[in-house]
Design an enzyme around this catalytic site. Structure first.
Site, PDB file in Angstrom:
ATOM      1  N   ASN A 151     -98.966 -54.097  12.487  1.00 36.52           N
ATOM      2  CA  ASN A 151    -100.051 -53.140  11.775  1.00 36.52           C
ATOM      3  C   ASN A 151    -101.357 -53.199  12.186  1.00 36.52           C
ATOM      4  O   ASN A 151    -102.234 -52.241  11.833  1.00 36.52           O
ATOM      5  CB  ASN A 151     -99.979 -54.058  10.374  1.00 36.52           C
ATOM      6  CG  ASN A 151    -100.608 -55.469  10.576  1.00 36.52           C
ATOM      7  OD1 ASN A 151    -100.123 -56.213  11.276  1.00 36.52           O
ATOM      8  ND2 ASN A 151    -101.180 -56.274   9.587  1.00 36.52           N
ATOM      9  N   GLU A 249     -97.904 -66.968  11.961  1.00 32.31           N
ATOM     10  CA  GLU A 249     -98.822 -66.458  11.118  1.00 32.31           C
ATOM     11  C   GLU A 249     -97.706 -65.221  10.444  1.00 32.31           C
ATOM     12  O   GLU A 249     -97.670 -64.298  11.128  1.00 32.31           O
ATOM     13  CB  GLU A 249     -99.961 -65.770  11.910  1.00 32.31           C
ATOM     14  CG  GLU A 249    -100.915 -66.602  12.494  1.00 32.31           C
ATOM     15  CD  GLU A 249    -101.938 -67.267  11.825  1.00 32.31           C
ATOM     16  OE1 GLU A 249    -101.952 -67.157  10.643  1.00 32.31           O
ATOM     17  OE2 GLU A 249    -102.312 -68.446  12.406  1.00 32.31           O
ATOM     18  N   CYS A 283    -101.973 -57.920   6.335  1.00 32.04           N
ATOM     19  CA  CYS A 283    -101.378 -59.134   5.739  1.00 32.04           C
ATOM     20  C   CYS A 283    -102.341 -59.701   4.630  1.00 32.04           C
ATOM     21  O   CYS A 283    -102.176 -60.276   3.841  1.00 32.04           O
ATOM     22  CB  CYS A 283    -101.109 -60.046   6.781  1.00 32.04           C
ATOM     23  SG  CYS A 283    -102.651 -60.507   7.893  1.00 32.04           S
ATOM     24  N   GLU A 461    -105.026 -70.286  13.731  1.00 34.12           N
ATOM     25  CA  GLU A 461    -105.649 -69.485  15.236  1.00 34.12           C
ATOM     26  C   GLU A 461    -107.130 -69.403  14.927  1.00 34.12           C
ATOM     27  O   GLU A 461    -107.661 -69.653  13.641  1.00 34.12           O
ATOM     28  CB  GLU A 461    -104.774 -68.208  15.407  1.00 34.12           C
ATOM     29  CG  GLU A 461    -103.439 -68.586  15.778  1.00 34.12           C
ATOM     30  CD  GLU A 461    -102.563 -67.656  16.033  1.00 34.12           C
ATOM     31  OE1 GLU A 461    -103.094 -66.212  16.085  1.00 34.12           O
ATOM     32  OE2 GLU A 461    -101.566 -67.519  16.571  1.00 34.12           O
TER      33      GLU A 461
HETATM   34  P1  NAD Z   1     -91.454 -58.905  12.480  1.00 36.35           P
HETATM   35  O1  NAD Z   1     -91.469 -59.987  11.877  1.00 36.35           O
HETATM   36  O2  NAD Z   1     -90.601 -57.582  12.183  1.00 36.35           O
HETATM   37  O3  NAD Z   1     -91.833 -58.317  14.080  1.00 36.35           O
HETATM   38  C1  NAD Z   1     -92.945 -59.005  14.503  1.00 36.35           C
HETATM   39  C2  NAD Z   1     -93.103 -59.112  16.062  1.00 36.35           C
HETATM   40  O4  NAD Z   1     -91.779 -60.091  16.179  1.00 36.35           O
HETATM   41  C3  NAD Z   1     -92.609 -57.988  16.604  1.00 36.35           C
HETATM   42  O5  NAD Z   1     -93.024 -57.841  18.009  1.00 36.35           O
HETATM   43  C4  NAD Z   1     -90.968 -57.545  16.663  1.00 36.35           C
HETATM   44  O6  NAD Z   1     -90.573 -57.466  17.844  1.00 36.35           O
HETATM   45  C5  NAD Z   1     -90.757 -59.492  17.042  1.00 36.35           C
HETATM   46  N1  NAD Z   1     -89.621 -59.948  16.598  1.00 36.35           N
HETATM   47  C6  NAD Z   1     -88.639 -59.622  15.911  1.00 36.35           C
HETATM   48  N2  NAD Z   1     -87.498 -60.464  15.737  1.00 36.35           N
HETATM   49  C7  NAD Z   1     -87.663 -61.362  16.665  1.00 36.35           C
HETATM   50  C8  NAD Z   1     -87.222 -62.381  17.310  1.00 36.35           C
HETATM   51  N3  NAD Z   1     -85.610 -62.652  16.969  1.00 36.35           N
HETATM   52  N4  NAD Z   1     -87.777 -63.186  18.285  1.00 36.35           N
HETATM   53  C9  NAD Z   1     -88.743 -62.936  18.702  1.00 36.35           C
HETATM   54  N5  NAD Z   1     -89.536 -61.718  18.432  1.00 36.35           N
HETATM   55  C10 NAD Z   1     -88.984 -61.217  17.434  1.00 36.35           C
HETATM   56  O7  NAD Z   1     -92.858 -58.291  11.464  1.00 36.35           O
HETATM   57  P2  NAD Z   1     -93.835 -56.675  11.444  1.00 36.35           P
HETATM   58  O8  NAD Z   1     -92.953 -55.859  10.610  1.00 36.35           O
HETATM   59  O9  NAD Z   1     -93.866 -56.353  13.009  1.00 36.35           O
HETATM   60  O10 NAD Z   1     -95.018 -57.003  10.830  1.00 36.35           O
HETATM   61  C11 NAD Z   1     -95.304 -57.018   9.493  1.00 36.35           C
HETATM   62  C12 NAD Z   1     -95.298 -58.405   9.129  1.00 36.35           C
HETATM   63  O11 NAD Z   1     -96.317 -59.174   9.716  1.00 36.35           O
HETATM   64  C13 NAD Z   1     -95.610 -58.534   7.595  1.00 36.35           C
HETATM   65  O12 NAD Z   1     -95.010 -59.610   6.975  1.00 36.35           O
HETATM   66  C14 NAD Z   1     -97.126 -59.018   7.715  1.00 36.35           C
HETATM   67  O13 NAD Z   1     -97.791 -59.874   6.260  1.00 36.35           O
HETATM   68  C15 NAD Z   1     -97.119 -59.995   8.843  1.00 36.35           C
HETATM   69  N6  NAD Z   1     -98.441 -60.165   9.159  1.00 36.35           N
HETATM   70  C16 NAD Z   1     -99.193 -61.415   9.159  1.00 36.35           C
HETATM   71  C17 NAD Z   1    -100.521 -61.728   9.788  1.00 36.35           C
HETATM   72  C18 NAD Z   1    -100.938 -62.959   9.737  1.00 36.35           C
HETATM   73  O14 NAD Z   1    -102.088 -63.152  10.160  1.00 36.35           O
HETATM   74  N7  NAD Z   1    -100.392 -63.829   8.935  1.00 36.35           N
HETATM   75  C19 NAD Z   1    -101.016 -60.601  10.385  1.00 36.35           C
HETATM   76  C20 NAD Z   1    -100.369 -59.343  10.227  1.00 36.35           C
HETATM   77  C21 NAD Z   1     -98.896 -59.031   9.987  1.00 36.35           C
END
Ligand code: NAD
Length: 484
Positions: A151, A249, A283, A461
Site C-alpha cells: 500500500n 505491524e 492501514c 517501530e
Molecule cells: P500481506 O500480508 O498479504 O503481504 C505483506 C507482505 O508479506 C508481502 O511482501 C507478502 O509477499 C509477504 N508474505 C505473504 N505471505 C508470506 C509468508 N508466508 N511468509 C513471509 N512473507 C509473506 O499484506 P498486503 O496485502 O501486502 O498488505 C495489506 C495489509 O497490510 C493490510 O492488512 C494492511 O492493514 C496491512 N498494513 C499494516 C500496516 C501497519 O503499519 N500496521 C501498514 C500498512 C499495511
C-alpha cells in the site's frame, strides 16, 4: 519489457529458477514488467552474503553508517520524479500523493535514522556502596529480514531497512510482489551510494515462497513485518519456535469518533481524506465513522456530497483524487463487500460501482463508497476491507462511542473530533489503539513509537523503538577491582 532483478551481494541477479512473475500496472490493467520468482536458493544466497558482510558492517563507525544513509536519502530526493512516476505506475496511487507523501517520506526515513543513531545511547547503573557499575550495550542482531506490503511501497520498505542498517545489521528484504518497482530502484540507489556489498539484499517474489524462505531461514535473527493479520499470525507461528525477534505491524479497522462540539469544517475535510487517501488503502484510514446523533443527518448529507465530488481517474492526471486499486484480486475483494452490503445490513449512500476511465478501460477503478450501517457487529464493520469504502453510524453518548470504537478485534489507530478537553483525555486513554489522533489525522513525528494493539500487531517501530528492535541488549559488569 523490463525485468526487475534481485540485488544480492552487490550484484543484480536473475532468479535461480529462471522463472518470472507478471507485474501489472493497476491503472491500465496491463502487464508492464516481470519480477523474479525467487525461491529458497536465492534467499540462501542473500543470507550468506549478509552473513559475510556482517563482521565488517557491524564494526563500521556510526559516522560512516550515518553518512551512507544520508547519501541514500539525498539520492532518493534527487530521483524524486522518477520514483514518483514509478510508484504511481506500480501501485495505482495518484502521482500527486506519491510526490507529496510516499517518496519524500522514504527520503526522510533514511535521513531520520541517519541522525537518530547519533543520539542513541545506552545506560550505566552505578551500584552505590559496592564501588561497581553495570552498563548496557546494544549490539546489532546479525542478519535480519524486512518484509513489507503494497500500500505504501517505498515508504514502508525504507521505514524498516533504514533502522536495520544504521544499527549495524545486514538485511535481507522483500517488497510486496504486487509493487516491487521502487524497491528495485532503491537497490540501484543504495548500490551507487556506496553501501558495501551484502549489507542490503533485496529479493523479489511471492510471499508464500520468497517470504516463507526468509522467515524459515534459521540464520535470520529477526523479522520486521508489515502486512495482513493472517500473514502475521502465520509468521509468528513459523518464527517463534526458532526464537526470532518479531515486529508485526498488521491490519486495522480504525474508528473515527465525531462529536457535535468539533470544528465541523476541518473535521469534514479531514474525514474525506482519512477515508479515501490512497484509495482507502492505508492501514491508518478511518473506515468506521461514528457520529454523534445530533449532527448525524447534517454530517451524512455533507459527507456524501463531498465524497461524490471526488474524481476517480488515472494516477497521472492532476484532477485525480482517487486512483486505481492495487490489483484485480484486491478490487474484486473490496467490491465483494459492496455487492453484499445489503445482505450485511448496510445501505449504500454514495458510490458502489466500478469505474471505467477513458483510455484505461481495464484499470482497477472503484467509486469511493459510503455505506450506512445499523450495527457495529456486521461484517462491514468487523472485517478489514482496505479499500475506498467507509461505514457511517450514529451514537448517542460518549460511553456508547467508546464501546463502538473498541468493539472490534483490531486496535491500530483512532481519530477523535471534539473540542472538549476532558473528553479528549478520557477517550485517548480508553480507546484500544496504538495511535489516537485528536482533531487531526496522519500527523506523525518520526520519533514517536508506532504500532498496534490487539490483532493489529505486536511491537513498536519508529524512533528509538526501531533501533531497540534491531539491537540486542547486553549488560556487562567490570569487577570493582578493575575500576580501582
Ligand atoms: P500481506 O500480508 O498479504 O503481504 C505483506 C507482505 O508479506 C508481502 O511482501 C507478502 O509477499 C509477504 N508474505 C505473504 N505471505 C508470506 C509468508 N508466508 N511468509 C513471509 N512473507 C509473506 O499484506 P498486503 O496485502 O501486502 O498488505 C495489506 C495489509 O497490510 C493490510 O492488512 C494492511 O492493514 C496491512 N498494513 C499494516 C500496516 C501497519 O503499519 N500496521 C501498514 C500498512 C499495511
Amino acid at each position: 519489457m523490463q525485468n526487475i532483478l534481485n540485488y544480492i551481494n552487490g550484484e543484480f541477479l536473475e532468479p535461480q529458477s529462471q522463472e518470472w512473475l507478471d507485474n501489472y500496472e493497476p491503472s491500465s490493467g496491463k502487464v508492464y514488467s516481470k519480477i523474479p520468482n525467487s525461491d529458497e536458493r536465492d534467499i540462501a544466497l542473500a543470507v550468506k552474503a549478509a552473513e559475510n558482510a556482517f563482521p565488517n558492517w557491524s564494526k563500521t563507525t556510526i559516522e560512516e553508517r550515518s553518512s551512507i544513509l544520508q547519501r541514500i536519502s539525498e539520492s532518493i530526493l534527487e530521483n524524486l520524479e522518477i520514483l514518483v512516476i514509478a510508484e504511481a505506475k506500480d501501485n495505482g496511487k495518484p502521482e500527486s500523493l506519491a510526490r507529496a507523501v510516499d517518496i519524500p517520506r522514504a527520503a526522510s526515513n533514511f535521513k531520520f535514522f541517519s541522525q537518530a543513531i547519533t543520539q542513541f545511547s545506552t545506560n550505566a547503573h552505578e551500584s552505590v556502596g559496592l564501588n561497581a557499575v553495570n552498563y548496557t550495550l546494544r549490539k546489532p542482531l546479525g542478519v535480519v529480514g524486512c518484509i513489507s506490503p503494497w500500500n505504501l511501497p517505498l515508504y514502508l520498505f525504507t521505514w524498516k531497512i533504514a533502522p536495520a542498517l544504521v544499527s549495524g545489521n545486514c538485511v535481507v528484504a522483500k517488497p510486496s510482489e504486487v509493487t516491487p518497482m521502487t524497491a528495485y530502484l532503491l537497490s540501484n540507489i543504495c548500490h551507487n551510494a556506496g553501501l558495501p556489498k551484502g549489507v542490503l539484499n533485496i529479493v523479489h517474489g511471492l510471499g508464500t515462497t520468497t517470504g516463507q524462505a526468509i522467515i524459515e531461514h534459521p540464520n535470520v535473527k529477526a523479522i520486521s513485518f508489515t502486512g495482513g493479520t493472517a500473514t502475521g499470525e502465520h509468521i509468528a507461528r513459523t518464527a517463534a519456535p526458532m526464537f526470532k525477534k518479531l515486529s508485526l505491524e498488521l491490519g486495522g479497522k480504525n474508528p473515527n469518533l465525531i462529536f457535535a462540539d468539533c470544528d465541523y469544517d476541518r473535521m469534514l475535510e479531514t474525514t474525506v481524506r482519512s477515508s479515501f487517501a490512497n484509495q482507502g488503502q492505508i492501514c491508518l484510514c478511518g473506515s468506521r465513522i461514528f457520529v454523534e446523533a445530533s449532527i448525524y443527518d447534517k454530517f451524512k448529507t455533507d459527507f456524501v456530497n463531498k465524497v461524490s465530488q471526488l474524481n476517480v481517474g488515472h494516477p497521472s492526471s492532476k484532477d485525480t483524487n482517487v486512483g486505481a486499486l492495487v490489483s484485480k484480486p484486491h478490487l474484486e475483494k473490496v467490491f465483494s463487500y459492496i455487492e453484499k452490503a445489503e445482505t450485511y445490513g448496510g445501505k449504500i449512500l454514495t458510490g458502489g460501482n466500478k469505474v471505467t476511465v477513458k483510455g484505461y478501460e481495464d484499470g482497477y477503478y472503484l467509486e469511493p463508497t459510503v455505506i450506512e450501517v445499523s450495527s457495529n457487529d456486521c461484517k462491514l464493520n468487523q472485517e478489514e476491507i482496505f479499500g475506498p469504502v467507509v461505514t457511517l453510524m450514529p451514537f448517542k453518548t460518549e460511553e456508547e462511542a467508546l464501546q463502538l470504537a473498541n468493539g472490534v478485534r483490531y486496535g491500530l489507530a483512532a481519530t477523535i473530533w471534539t473540542n472538549n478537553l476532558n473528553r479528549t483525555m478520557r477517550l485517548s486513554s480508553e480507546i484500544e489503539a496504538g495511535i489516537v489522533w485528536v482533531n487531526t489525522w496522519m500527523m506523525r513525528d518520526l520519533r514517536t513509537p508506532f504500532g498496534g494493539m490487539k490483532d493489529s500487531g505486536v511491537g513498536r517501530e519508529g524512533g528509538f523503538e526501531a533501533l531497540r528492535f534491531f539491537t540486542c541488549l547486553l549488560y556487562t559488569s567490570p569487577s570493582p577491582r578493575d575500576l580501582s
